[in-house]
Scaffold this motif. Structure first.
Motif, PDB file in Angstrom:
ATOM      1  N   SER A   1      11.403   9.133  -6.576  1.00 52.38           N
ATOM      2  CA  SER A   1      11.837   7.763  -6.807  1.00 52.38           C
ATOM      3  C   SER A   1      12.490   7.524  -6.914  1.00 52.38           C
ATOM      4  N   VAL A   2      13.695   7.541  -5.788  1.00 52.63           N
ATOM      5  CA  VAL A   2      14.964   7.015  -4.689  1.00 52.63           C
ATOM      6  C   VAL A   2      14.288   5.571  -3.842  1.00 52.63           C
ATOM      7  N   LYS A   3      12.416   5.761  -3.304  1.00 51.37           N
ATOM      8  CA  LYS A   3      11.851   5.381  -2.400  1.00 51.37           C
ATOM      9  C   LYS A   3      11.247   4.300  -3.423  1.00 51.37           C
ATOM     10  N   VAL A   4      10.772   3.959  -4.304  1.00 51.21           N
ATOM     11  CA  VAL A   4       9.929   3.344  -5.341  1.00 51.21           C
ATOM     12  C   VAL A   4      11.284   2.400  -6.204  1.00 51.21           C
ATOM     13  N   GLY A   5      12.719   2.505  -5.959  1.00 51.21           N
ATOM     14  CA  GLY A   5      13.658   1.965  -6.848  1.00 51.21           C
ATOM     15  C   GLY A   5      14.125   2.789  -7.917  1.00 51.21           C
ATOM     16  N   ASP A   6      13.551   4.015  -8.659  1.00 46.51           N
ATOM     17  CA  ASP A   6      13.976   3.870 -10.003  1.00 46.51           C
ATOM     18  C   ASP A   6      14.531   5.475  -9.526  1.00 46.51           C
ATOM     19  N   ILE A   7      15.923   5.086  -9.947  1.00 44.63           N
ATOM     20  CA  ILE A   7      17.862   5.881  -9.129  1.00 44.63           C
ATOM     21  C   ILE A   7      17.602   6.706 -10.901  1.00 44.63           C
ATOM     22  N   GLU A   8      17.033   6.086 -11.755  1.00 43.81           N
ATOM     23  CA  GLU A   8      16.742   6.816 -13.155  1.00 43.81           C
ATOM     24  C   GLU A   8      16.572   7.702 -13.364  1.00 43.81           C
TER      25      GLU A   8
ATOM     26  N   ALA B   1       0.898  -1.382  -0.293  1.00 43.19           N
ATOM     27  CA  ALA B   1      -0.229   0.514  -0.493  1.00 43.19           C
ATOM     28  C   ALA B   1       0.947   1.505   0.389  1.00 43.19           C
ATOM     29  N   ALA B   2       1.656   0.981   0.697  1.00 41.11           N
ATOM     30  CA  ALA B   2       2.684   2.647   0.779  1.00 41.11           C
ATOM     31  C   ALA B   2       3.574   2.621  -0.383  1.00 41.11           C
ATOM     32  N   MET B   3       3.875   1.966  -1.487  1.00 44.35           N
ATOM     33  CA  MET B   3       4.368   1.595  -2.248  1.00 44.35           C
ATOM     34  C   MET B   3       2.833   2.499  -3.541  1.00 44.35           C
ATOM     35  N   GLN B   4       2.039   2.259  -3.465  1.00 50.35           N
ATOM     36  CA  GLN B   4       0.560   2.479  -4.014  1.00 50.35           C
ATOM     37  C   GLN B   4       0.781   4.536  -4.127  1.00 50.35           C
ATOM     38  N   GLN B   5       1.222   5.080  -2.102  1.00 49.46           N
ATOM     39  CA  GLN B   5       0.712   5.630  -1.820  1.00 49.46           C
ATOM     40  C   GLN B   5       2.114   6.612  -2.974  1.00 49.46           C
ATOM     41  N   VAL B   6       3.206   6.207  -3.005  1.00 53.84           N
ATOM     42  CA  VAL B   6       4.014   6.478  -3.362  1.00 53.84           C
ATOM     43  C   VAL B   6       3.854   7.046  -4.750  1.00 53.84           C
ATOM     44  N   GLN B   7       3.523   6.283  -5.257  1.00 44.82           N
ATOM     45  CA  GLN B   7       3.099   6.028  -6.883  1.00 44.82           C
ATOM     46  C   GLN B   7       2.131   6.724  -7.729  1.00 44.82           C
ATOM     47  N   ALA B   8       1.406   6.877  -6.693  1.00 44.63           N
ATOM     48  CA  ALA B   8       0.265   7.848  -6.778  1.00 44.63           C
ATOM     49  C   ALA B   8       0.492   9.918  -7.433  1.00 44.63           C
ATOM     50  N   ARG B   9       1.616  10.157  -5.590  1.00 44.91           N
ATOM     51  CA  ARG B   9       1.922  10.497  -5.552  1.00 44.91           C
ATOM     52  C   ARG B   9       2.893  11.352  -6.582  1.00 44.91           C
ATOM     53  N   ARG B  10       3.974  10.608  -6.720  1.00 46.13           N
ATOM     54  CA  ARG B  10       4.819  11.292  -7.812  1.00 46.13           C
ATOM     55  C   ARG B  10       3.780  11.622  -9.091  1.00 46.13           C
ATOM     56  N   GLN B  11       3.192  10.693  -9.832  1.00 46.29           N
ATOM     57  CA  GLN B  11       2.429  11.375 -10.218  1.00 46.29           C
ATOM     58  C   GLN B  11       1.760  12.814 -10.894  1.00 46.29           C
ATOM     59  N   VAL B  12       1.348  12.678  -9.686  1.00 42.05           N
ATOM     60  CA  VAL B  12       0.547  14.235  -9.286  1.00 42.05           C
ATOM     61  C   VAL B  12       2.204  15.458  -9.800  1.00 42.05           C
ATOM     62  N   LEU B  13       2.983  15.005  -8.667  1.00 42.22           N
ATOM     63  CA  LEU B  13       4.286  15.546  -8.692  1.00 42.22           C
ATOM     64  C   LEU B  13       4.862  16.127 -10.049  1.00 42.22           C
ATOM     65  N   PHE B  14       4.225  14.918 -10.765  1.00 42.01           N
ATOM     66  CA  PHE B  14       5.135  15.030 -12.340  1.00 42.01           C
ATOM     67  C   PHE B  14       3.827  15.683 -13.762  1.00 42.01           C
TER      68      PHE B  14
END
Length: 450
Positions: A65-72, A32-45
Motif C-alpha cells: 500500500s505504501v508503494k502505491v501511495g495509499d498510506i491511509e 506495469a509494476a503498479m498493476q502487478q502490485v495492485q493485483a498482489r494487494r487484492q490477493v492479500l486483501f
C-alpha cells in the motif's frame, strides 16, 4: 585563474539548498509494476478477510500500500492488527513511521514511545525509534540549525595552475617563462564550514532561511595562493502547495560575499537570487536557480590589477539527484555563467556540468558501524572570453576547455563524524599557451556534522 577555479568549485556546494519540501508520499511504482502490485494487494486483501490475524499478510499488504501511495490503507491495516497483537514493537514501529511520513508527529510519537516500553524490545527497534523521536523533536522545533565543518590537508602537482612547458608563444613569437611562472607542486591545510539556519514563518509551510559558506586555506610554499572567503545567503522559502505544486518550495534570497587573497582584501560581492526545489517522487530531487552578483575587486600588492575585474555576473544552475537503489544514488549538476568586467578581455561566458554515482556499502571493518560511501564524478566546462588579451595575443580572444575526473571515499567513525579522502585529475586546454595545464590533487579531511 587559480582563485576562480577554487571559488567555482565551492559555488557548486551551494547548489543544494536547504529549501526543502515538507512531505513526500507519492506512489513508488507505475505502469506495469503498479498493476502487478495492485493485483498482489487484492490477493492479500482476500487472505486477510479469510484470516484476520495473519500478521505476515497484513505487513505485506501495508508495505505494498505504501508503494502505491495509499498510506491511509497501510495505516488502517496495521492499526487493525493491533487488536490481534497488542503491544507488538514491530507493529508500533511501522505505524509510527507511517504517521511520521504524513507529518502527524504527535501520533507518530505515541506509537514510537509505545514500541520501546516493553521489557524485550529488539535493539534495532529501539535504535530506529530513537532516531525518529529525534527527528520529530527537530521537525516540531520552529527554529532549526544544521551544518558541517571540515578540516584537512591537500597536495597538488600544479597548485598555481600554470603552464608546465617553459617555452610558450605570445603574439605568435616564442617566449621562455621564468621558473616562478611555471606550474609548481604544493600542499595546503584547509577548513570549510557550511551552516544552515531556518525558522518557520506564521504561514503554513513557509520558512526564513539563512545559509553561510566559509572556506580558508594556507599553502606550504606558495603564499600568494592563501585564500579566505565567506558567502551569506538570506531569504524566505515558500511552500508551493498553495499553488497545487506538491513537495516543492520557492526560495528568494539576497547574497553577500567577501574574499581575501594572500592576506589582502581581494573582492566583495552583493546580489540576489531565486531557486525552485521539487521532489516529484521519493527517489528524485530537482533544483533550479538563477543568481545575480555585482563584484567589486580591490588592487593590492599581490593583485595590482584586480580592479579590472569589477563588474557583474549572472549565473543559472541546476542539480538533479536520483535514488537508483537503497545503496546507489546518481547525481548531476550543470551551470551557465555570464561575467561582465571593466576590461572586456576579462569578460566571458562559462558553462559546465558534473555527473557521477554514489555507492554505499557495509563497513568492511565493523558491519555495525555506519556504511561507507564511495563517490565518483566526471565533468567538463568551457570558458570563452569577449576580447583578446593585448598582453598575450591581440588577434584572438581566449577560449578554454577543462575536463576532470575524480572520486572520494567517506568512512564514518560515527553518524556525525567521518574521514574523507578525495582524488581528482584536471586537464585544461586553451588557445592561450599561458592557460594550458594539468593538475592532480589528493586530500584527506575529517568532517563533523551537526
Amino acid at each position: 585563474m587559480a582563485l576562480a577555479a577554487l571559488t567555482a568549485g565551492h559555488a557548486f556546494a551551494q547548489t543544494k539548498p536547504a529549501v526543502a519540501p515538507k512531505r513526500v508520499v507519492p506512489a513508488q511504482v507505475e505502469g506495469a509494476a503498479m498493476q502487478q502490485v495492485q493485483a498482489r494487494r487484492q490477493v492479500l486483501f482476500q487472505a486477510m478477510l479469510a484470516k484476520p490475524d495473519d500478521l505476515d499478510a497484513a505487513f505485506e499488504y501495508a508495505a505494498l500500500s505504501v508503494k502505491v501511495g495509499d498510506i491511509e490503507a497501510a495505516i488502517s491495516t496495521l492499526e487493525r492488527m493491533l487488536i490481534f497483537a497488542p503491544g507488538l514493537p514491530r507493529l508500533q514501529l511501522e505505524l509510527g513511521v507511517l504517521y511520521y511520513r504524513l507529518a502527524a508527529y504527535e501520533t507518530a510519537r505515541g506509537y514510537f514511545e509505545a514500541a520501546i516500553q516493553g521489557p524485550e524490545v529488539p535493539p534495532e527497534v529501539r535504535s530506529k525509534v530513537e532516531q525518529f523521536l529525534a527527528g520529530i523533536d527537530q521537525a516540531q522545533d520552529p527554529t532549526r540549525f544544521t551544518g558541517q565543518i571540515r578540516a584537512g590537508i591537500r597536495y597538488q602537482t600544479n597548485a598555481n595552475r600554470s603552464p608546465v612547458d617553459s617555452v610558450i608563444f605570445l603574439d605568435g613569437l616564442p617566449f621562455t617563462l621564468d621558473a616562478d611562472a611555471l606550474g609548481s607542486p604544493d600542499g595546503n591545510v584547509y577548513a570549510t564550514g557550511v551552516f544552515h539556519w531556518s525558522h518557520d514563518l506564521p504561514s503554513q509551510g513557509d520558512t526564513l532561511e539563512i545559509d553561510l559558506l566559509t572556506y580558508g586555506s594556507k599553502q606550504f610554499e606558495l603564499d600568494d595562493l592563501d585564500v579566505a572567503l565567506a558567502e551569506l545567503i538570506v531569504g524566505p522559502a515558500f511552500d508551493m502547495g498553495r499553488f497545487g505544486i506538491d513537495n516543492a518550495a520557492l526560495g528568494v534570497y539576497g547574497i553577500g560575499s567577501g574574499v581575501f587573497l594572500a592576506d589582502d582584501f581581494y573582492s566583495a560581492g552583493i546580489g540576489a537570487g531565486t531557486r525552485f526545489v521539487i521532489r516529484p517522487n521519493p527517489a528524485t530531487y530537482l533544483m533550479a536557480a538563477l543568481e545575480y552578483r555585482h563584484k567589486d575587486y580591490h588592487d593590492s600588492e599581490s593583485s595590482p590589477t584586480a580592479s579590472l575585474r569589477d563588474g557583474d555576473e549572472v549565473r543559472t544552475f541546476g542539480t538533479a539527484t536520483y535514488i537508483l537503489s537503497p545503496s546507489t544514488v546518481l547525481y548531476g549538476n550543470a551551470y551557465l555563467q555570464r561575467v561582465w568586467a571593466d576590461a572586456d578581455y576579462l569578460s566571458y561566458l562559462e558553462g559546465g556540468f558534473t555527473v557521477g554515482p554514489r555507492y554505499s556499502f557495509a563497513s568492511p571493518v565493523d558491519s555495525s558501524k555506519p556504511a561507507w560511501t564511495v563517490a565518483l564524478n566526471t565533468g567538463a566546462l568551457f570558458r570563452n572570453f569577449d576580447d583578446p588579451d593585448p598582453m598575450i595575443d591581440p588577434t584572438q580572444a581566449e577560449k578554454d576547455w577543462e575536463a576532470f575526473i575524480g572520486g572520494g571515499l567517506t568512512i564514518p567513525f560515527r553518524p556525525d563524524v567521518a574521514l574523507i579522502t578525495e582524488l581528482e585529475y584536471r586537464y585544461v586546454d586553451s588557445n592561450y599557451d599561458t592557460r594550458k595545464y594539468d593538475n592532480f590533487s589528493i586530500s584527506l579531511s575529517v568532517a563533523k556534522s551537526f
